[in-house]
Design a protein around this motif. Sequence first.
Motif, short mmCIF file in Angstrom:
data_model
loop_
_atom_site.label_atom_id
_atom_site.label_comp_id
_atom_site.label_asym_id
_atom_site.label_seq_id
_atom_site.Cartn_x
_atom_site.Cartn_y
_atom_site.Cartn_z
N ILE A 1 0.86 -1.18 0.00
CA ILE A 1 0.00 0.00 0.00
C ILE A 1 0.90 1.23 0.00
CG2 ILE A 1 -1.92 1.19 1.11
CD1 ILE A 1 -2.34 -1.45 2.74
N LEU A 2 0.77 2.06 -1.01
CA LEU A 2 1.56 3.28 -1.12
C LEU A 2 0.71 4.50 -0.77
CD1 LEU A 2 3.44 2.75 -4.51
CD2 LEU A 2 4.47 2.73 -2.24
N VAL A 3 1.24 5.35 0.11
CA VAL A 3 0.64 6.65 0.39
C VAL A 3 1.63 7.70 -0.11
CG1 VAL A 3 -0.19 8.25 2.15
CG2 VAL A 3 -0.64 5.79 2.38
N THR A 4 1.23 8.47 -1.10
CA THR A 4 2.16 9.40 -1.75
C THR A 4 1.71 10.84 -1.58
OG1 THR A 4 1.03 9.41 -3.90
CG2 THR A 4 2.58 7.62 -3.50
N ASP A 5 2.68 11.74 -1.61
CA ASP A 5 2.38 13.17 -1.69
C ASP A 5 3.48 13.84 -2.50
OD1 ASP A 5 4.47 14.50 0.12
OD2 ASP A 5 3.60 13.07 1.53
N GLU A 6 3.34 15.14 -2.74
CA GLU A 6 4.27 15.85 -3.60
C GLU A 6 5.35 16.58 -2.81
OE1 GLU A 6 1.75 18.23 -6.09
OE2 GLU A 6 1.24 16.53 -7.38
N GLY A 7 5.61 16.11 -1.60
CA GLY A 7 6.70 16.66 -0.80
C GLY A 7 8.03 16.05 -1.23
N ARG A 8 8.98 16.00 -0.29
CA ARG A 8 10.29 15.47 -0.66
C ARG A 8 10.82 14.59 0.47
NH1 ARG A 8 14.63 18.64 1.38
NH2 ARG A 8 13.93 20.41 2.64
N VAL A 9 11.74 13.73 0.12
CA VAL A 9 12.42 12.88 1.10
C VAL A 9 13.58 13.69 1.67
CG1 VAL A 9 13.69 10.74 1.47
CG2 VAL A 9 11.77 10.79 -0.13
N ASP A 10 13.49 14.08 2.94
CA ASP A 10 14.56 14.86 3.56
C ASP A 10 15.22 14.07 4.68
OD1 ASP A 10 12.66 14.94 5.56
OD2 ASP A 10 12.17 17.05 5.28
N ASP A 11 16.24 14.66 5.30
CA ASP A 11 16.98 13.96 6.35
C ASP A 11 16.10 13.63 7.54
OD1 ASP A 11 19.26 14.05 4.81
OD2 ASP A 11 20.10 15.82 5.81
N ALA A 12 15.17 14.53 7.88
CA ALA A 12 14.30 14.29 9.03
C ALA A 12 13.44 13.04 8.81
CB ALA A 12 13.41 15.51 9.29
N LEU A 13 12.93 12.87 7.59
CA LEU A 13 12.12 11.70 7.28
C LEU A 13 12.96 10.43 7.34
CD1 LEU A 13 9.58 10.25 6.30
CD2 LEU A 13 10.17 10.93 3.97
N LEU A 14 14.15 10.48 6.75
CA LEU A 14 15.02 9.30 6.75
C LEU A 14 15.43 8.93 8.18
CD1 LEU A 14 17.26 10.07 3.65
CD2 LEU A 14 15.35 8.47 3.80
N ASP A 15 15.72 9.93 9.00
CA ASP A 15 16.07 9.65 10.40
C ASP A 15 14.91 8.99 11.12
OD1 ASP A 15 18.59 10.70 10.09
OD2 ASP A 15 18.12 12.66 10.97
#
Length: 243
Positions: A176-190
Amino acid sequence: MRARSGLHGLLRGLRRTEPVPGAPRPPEADSELLLRVLCHEFRTPVSTLTSLTRALADERRELTGADRRAITELARDQAVHLQSLLRGAAAGTGALALAPQPEPLVPLAGILREAAALVPADRRRARATRRAGSCPVPSGRTRQVLVNLVENALRHGPAEGQVGIHAELGRRGLSILVTDEGRVDDALLDAMRRPAPVAGMSGLGLWIVRQLLAADGGALRVHRLRPRGVALEVLLPVVRPVR
């Protein structure tokens, strides 16, 4: 053995999260994290109910009969979730000793409709294969996961950006994919890598989602989309109903 559901499943996960390998967590650390989890989990159904009632009251937003049914069902389920959280909060530390609660299995399609109802129709992109929609999933935990992820997409993605919910059944199980038009940043990866949540509310929602998925043998993955966008992928094993 079936995992415990809802708040109790989260609390069981808290006890496995140790700051130092082999070192026991002090009781006050469990209590502080429990309070933060409760605060976060109260926020999601409250904001969800606010969004749903706003959608119903907005005369400029045309709702189909299917949208209204999905909104009503999700509002009911979030009210039940709030009641469950209140009972857990009232029980205090006694919530750690709650008896296991079987999680009923329901077709994914209904939960997808409810989660999609959070997104205005002109910003919504939803698609599920027939096999994925008919796949049985644990009702409460899966709904909680998808509502949290859709709320995150609405909160952190561009204000007028598209939000997608896509599901299919493949070799890895249910995706199940939930997508948006934001970006993958360091805070998300952390937040995706962190074994335990840091102080405050930052990244706590994704940690809760990961705990809920782990209870069912699932996982959460992050993907960059091209030319822009971010996708959070829920992976769940296929569950066969007990006959």
